[in-house]
Structure formats: C-alpha cells, structure tokens
Write an enzyme that holds these catalytic residues in place. Structure first.
Site, PDB file in Angstrom:
ATOM      1  N   ASN A  10      -5.957  -1.408   6.056  1.00 12.03           N
ATOM      2  CA  ASN A  10      -5.000  -1.672   4.976  1.00 12.03           C
ATOM      3  C   ASN A  10      -3.640  -2.003   5.614  1.00 12.03           C
ATOM      4  OD1 ASN A  10      -2.838  -1.090   3.153  1.00 12.03           O
ATOM      5  ND2 ASN A  10      -4.290  -0.124   1.778  1.00 12.03           N
ATOM      6  N   ASP A  12      -0.824  -2.849   4.041  1.00  5.53           N
ATOM      7  CA  ASP A  12       0.311  -2.731   3.101  1.00  5.53           C
ATOM      8  C   ASP A  12       1.620  -2.355   3.799  1.00  5.53           C
ATOM      9  OD1 ASP A  12      -1.460  -3.188   1.066  1.00  5.53           O
ATOM     10  OD2 ASP A  12      -1.423  -1.150   0.269  1.00  5.53           O
ATOM     11  N   HIS A  13       1.531  -1.408   4.738  1.00  8.74           N
ATOM     12  CA  HIS A  13       2.783  -0.897   5.302  1.00  8.74           C
ATOM     13  C   HIS A  13       3.382  -1.784   6.389  1.00  8.74           C
ATOM     14  CE1 HIS A  13       2.756   2.240   2.502  1.00  8.74           C
ATOM     15  NE2 HIS A  13       1.579   2.677   2.902  1.00  8.74           N
ATOM     16  N   ARG A  21      13.878  -5.009   4.216  1.00 10.80           N
ATOM     17  CA  ARG A  21      15.070  -5.864   4.312  1.00 10.80           C
ATOM     18  C   ARG A  21      14.979  -7.006   3.291  1.00 10.80           C
ATOM     19  NH1 ARG A  21      17.776  -5.051   9.671  1.00 10.80           N
ATOM     20  NH2 ARG A  21      18.019  -2.815   9.513  1.00 10.80           N
ATOM     21  N   HIS A  48      -2.982  -4.043  -1.240  1.00 11.23           N
ATOM     22  CA  HIS A  48      -2.763  -3.583  -2.619  1.00 11.23           C
ATOM     23  C   HIS A  48      -1.569  -4.354  -3.173  1.00 11.23           C
ATOM     24  CE1 HIS A  48      -2.035   0.135  -5.443  1.00 11.23           C
ATOM     25  NE2 HIS A  48      -2.142  -0.989  -6.101  1.00 11.23           N
ATOM     26  N   ARG A  50       0.797  -4.381  -5.671  1.00 13.02           N
ATOM     27  CA  ARG A  50       1.322  -3.490  -6.720  1.00 13.02           C
ATOM     28  C   ARG A  50       2.182  -4.256  -7.702  1.00 13.02           C
ATOM     29  NH1 ARG A  50       1.952   2.019  -6.631  1.00 13.02           N
ATOM     30  NH2 ARG A  50       0.787   3.082  -5.019  1.00 13.02           N
ATOM     31  N   ARG A  54       6.279  -3.631  -4.048  1.00 12.81           N
ATOM     32  CA  ARG A  54       7.056  -2.924  -3.019  1.00 12.81           C
ATOM     33  C   ARG A  54       6.639  -3.303  -1.599  1.00 12.81           C
ATOM     34  NH1 ARG A  54       4.962   3.241  -3.902  1.00 12.81           N
ATOM     35  NH2 ARG A  54       5.426   2.723  -6.069  1.00 12.81           N
ATOM     36  N   HIS A  55       5.405  -3.783  -1.449  1.00 12.20           N
ATOM     37  CA  HIS A  55       4.999  -4.225  -0.102  1.00 12.20           C
ATOM     38  C   HIS A  55       4.310  -5.601  -0.156  1.00 12.20           C
ATOM     39  CE1 HIS A  55       1.512  -1.976  -1.443  1.00 12.20           C
ATOM     40  NE2 HIS A  55       1.974  -0.792  -1.079  1.00 12.20           N
ATOM     41  N   GLU A  75      -6.985  -4.276  -3.519  1.00 11.54           N
ATOM     42  CA  GLU A  75      -6.807  -3.112  -4.398  1.00 11.54           C
ATOM     43  C   GLU A  75      -5.885  -3.541  -5.530  1.00 11.54           C
ATOM     44  OE1 GLU A  75      -5.019   0.003  -2.197  1.00 11.54           O
ATOM     45  OE2 GLU A  75      -6.646   0.142  -0.777  1.00 11.54           O
ATOM     46  N   THR A 105       2.554   6.862  -3.189  1.00  9.34           N
ATOM     47  CA  THR A 105       1.321   6.195  -2.808  1.00  9.34           C
ATOM     48  C   THR A 105       0.311   6.488  -3.913  1.00  9.34           C
ATOM     49  OG1 THR A 105      -0.376   6.003  -1.092  1.00  9.34           O
ATOM     50  CG2 THR A 105       0.593   8.172  -1.378  1.00  9.34           C
ATOM     51  N   GLU A 156     -15.087   4.328  -4.039  1.00  6.75           N
ATOM     52  CA  GLU A 156     -14.295   4.734  -2.867  1.00  6.75           C
ATOM     53  C   GLU A 156     -13.713   6.098  -3.193  1.00  6.75           C
ATOM     54  OE1 GLU A 156     -11.753   1.907  -0.885  1.00  6.75           O
ATOM     55  OE2 GLU A 156     -10.342   3.487  -0.304  1.00  6.75           O
ATOM     56  N   HIS A 195      -7.838   6.988   2.175  1.00  5.58           N
ATOM     57  CA  HIS A 195      -6.528   7.565   1.870  1.00  5.58           C
ATOM     58  C   HIS A 195      -6.203   8.731   2.799  1.00  5.58           C
ATOM     59  CE1 HIS A 195      -2.827   8.321  -0.200  1.00  5.58           C
ATOM     60  NE2 HIS A 195      -3.021   7.176  -0.819  1.00  5.58           N
ATOM     61  N   GLY A 196      -5.138   8.538   3.542  1.00  2.00           N
ATOM     62  CA  GLY A 196      -4.633   9.606   4.408  1.00  2.00           C
ATOM     63  C   GLY A 196      -5.421   9.809   5.688  1.00  2.00           C
ATOM     64  N   GLY A 217      -4.822   2.761   6.440  1.00  2.00           N
ATOM     65  CA  GLY A 217      -3.611   1.966   6.576  1.00  2.00           C
ATOM     66  C   GLY A 217      -2.461   2.683   7.249  1.00  2.00           C
ATOM     67  N   HIS A 218      -1.873   3.646   6.554  1.00  2.43           N
ATOM     68  CA  HIS A 218      -0.608   4.242   6.977  1.00  2.43           C
ATOM     69  C   HIS A 218      -0.654   4.783   8.406  1.00  2.43           C
ATOM     70  CE1 HIS A 218       2.621   7.370   6.918  1.00  2.43           C
ATOM     71  NE2 HIS A 218       3.288   6.342   6.425  1.00  2.43           N
TER      72      HIS A 218
END
Ligand code: PXP
Length: 241
Positions: A10, A12-13, A21, A48, A50, A54-55, A75, A105, A156, A195-196, A217-218
C-alpha cells in the site's frame, strides 16, 4: 520463486509525504516507489482513494491504472462516485472499506450486514466488468457470512486491533482471526489480511490458515525511511561545498 501469500504494498503514505506540501513537490515520485516495491517483491499495489484526498489523488489512480506493472487493488468507500471511478479505471481488485473523514486511518471493518442493500448492486456492477471484490471486515463470523451472501470474492480481515493488543487479549483476537479465516475458506472466500502489519507481525500472520494475501503500507514506508536516511543525507552533504 512463487510465494503462497501475495504481498500487496500500500503506497498511500508515499503520497501522504508528497501531499504534505500540497502536492507542490515532485518527490517522492509515486510511480518510482511502485516500481521499487515491485523490484522488492510486491505482487500487487494497493491504493486508497479517500474522499478527502489526503494522500492518493485521482491522477494517481489514472496513472497507476495504466502504468502499474502488477495487479492494482483499489481500496474505496462504497459510494456511487467511487463506483464510477472504478468502472472507468478498472483496477484488478476493489477492496470496499468504511471511511470516516475524521479518522487517522481505517479504524474498523465494514458493517456488511447493515450496508448490504447499498453494496449488493455495486459489487454486481464491478464484478460484471471483471473486477474482483474484497470486503474489509473485522474477523467476525457474522461479517464473513454477510460478505459471502453479498457474492464477494474475498474478505480482508482488519488486523490493526490484533497488532496493538497485548497478552491474553491478543491471543483472543488471534483466535477470532483464525476462526473467521477458517469459516471464510469453508464458504469459498479468499482470505486476505491487512492493517498495522510490521515485520514482527508479518512473521506471526504466516500462521493464519488459508491466508492468500496481505496488504501492508505504513510500516514499509517507515522502514524505507529508516533504511534510506543515511544515503539521502550523504548525497546532500556531497552536493554542498
Ligand atoms: N488494508 C486496508 C483495507 C487498509 O485500509 C489499509 C490502510 O490503508 C491497509 C491494508 C494497510 O494498512 P497499513 O498502512 O497499516 O499497513
């Protein structure tokens, strides 16, 4: 070598860092990071889109729908607008997720039972054009059954709670994951998780029965920073007189 558990990365981040920025920087380049992820062994890329953007941006979806070298998993919230985008950009998979504007999240799983009437025609429309559907749910038998009745291809399981828990509560959540995975497999659903997940929990999740795919991802974006900081500063140091 072909692995049993498909690794979805993932990104996203990566986009979070770019958007912090206001999207004015050319770095980090999302497509480059996608290609590097694939070189590292990613068999799928997950994004994802959203509602609050935001990303990941719509342009990222456009680009990756053309250039992603492996399967693309989108997602998305179960909204008519997102179904329009999915139909237009045709990712390989759509993972339906709950979405709240204020959350940091994705905080919990979908209530498939409650959203059944709304989601049923969406799932049908997307499957008809060849998109596979997974439902991001808590490891609950009730939600697995609702996903099965909906005609989803996969579930999932939200692993975020299990990752954060400790001691007996963690063991109890693990048992919920195992039971839900067994039941999903019995019903013919593919078993995914995410997740996580970090390196420690990736080792443990190998033991989840019937697990076919993880989306991470993160932690990976953070590990990439930890491993690359010295090199990045070294290059800047050399550039400065
Ligand atoms: N799977 C789903 C459905 C998610 O919503 C997320 C977070 O966007 C992930 C996997 C990846 O979670 P993390 O970034 O914590 O690894």
């Amino acid at each position: 070598m072909k692995h049993k558990i498909r690794l979805g990365v993932n990104v996203d981040h990566v986009a979070t860092l770019r958007q912090v920025r206001g999207g004015t920087t050319t770095y980090p380049n999302l497509l480059d990071m996608v290609k590097k992820s694939v070189k590292g062994g990613a068999e799928q890329i997950t994004i994802h889109l959203r509602e609050d953007r935001r990303h990941i941006q719509l342009d990222d979806l456009k680009l990756l729908s053309k250039e992603c070298p492996v399967a693309l998993n989108l997602e998305m919230a179960a909204t008519p607008q997102m179904v329009v985008y999915a139909k237009k950009y045709r990712p390989d998979w759509v993972c339906l997720v709950p979405e709240k504007r204020a959350e940091l999240t994705t905080e919990g799983g979908l209530d498939v039972k409650k959203g059944f009437k709304k989601m049923f025609p969406m799932v049908e429309k997307l499957q008809r054009i060849g998109i596979e559907i997974s439902m991001f749910i808590e490891p609950s038998i009730e939600q697995v059954e609702a996903s099965y009745e909906l005609g989803a291809d996969a579930v999932e399981f939200h692993t975020g709670k299990w990752v954060l828990l400790k001691g007996p509560a963690k063991d109890k959540e693990w048992k919920r994951l195992v039971d839900a995975a067994e039941w999903a497999h019995y019903l013919g659903l593919n078993v995914h998780a995410g997740h996580g997940l970090d390196y420690e929990h990736a080792k443990l999740i190998n033991k989840l029965p019937h697990l076919q795919e993880v989306n991470i991802g993160h932690s990976l974006v953070c590990y990439a920073l930890e491993n690359g900081m010295q090199q990045a500063v070294g290059k800047m140091r050399k550039l400065l007189k």
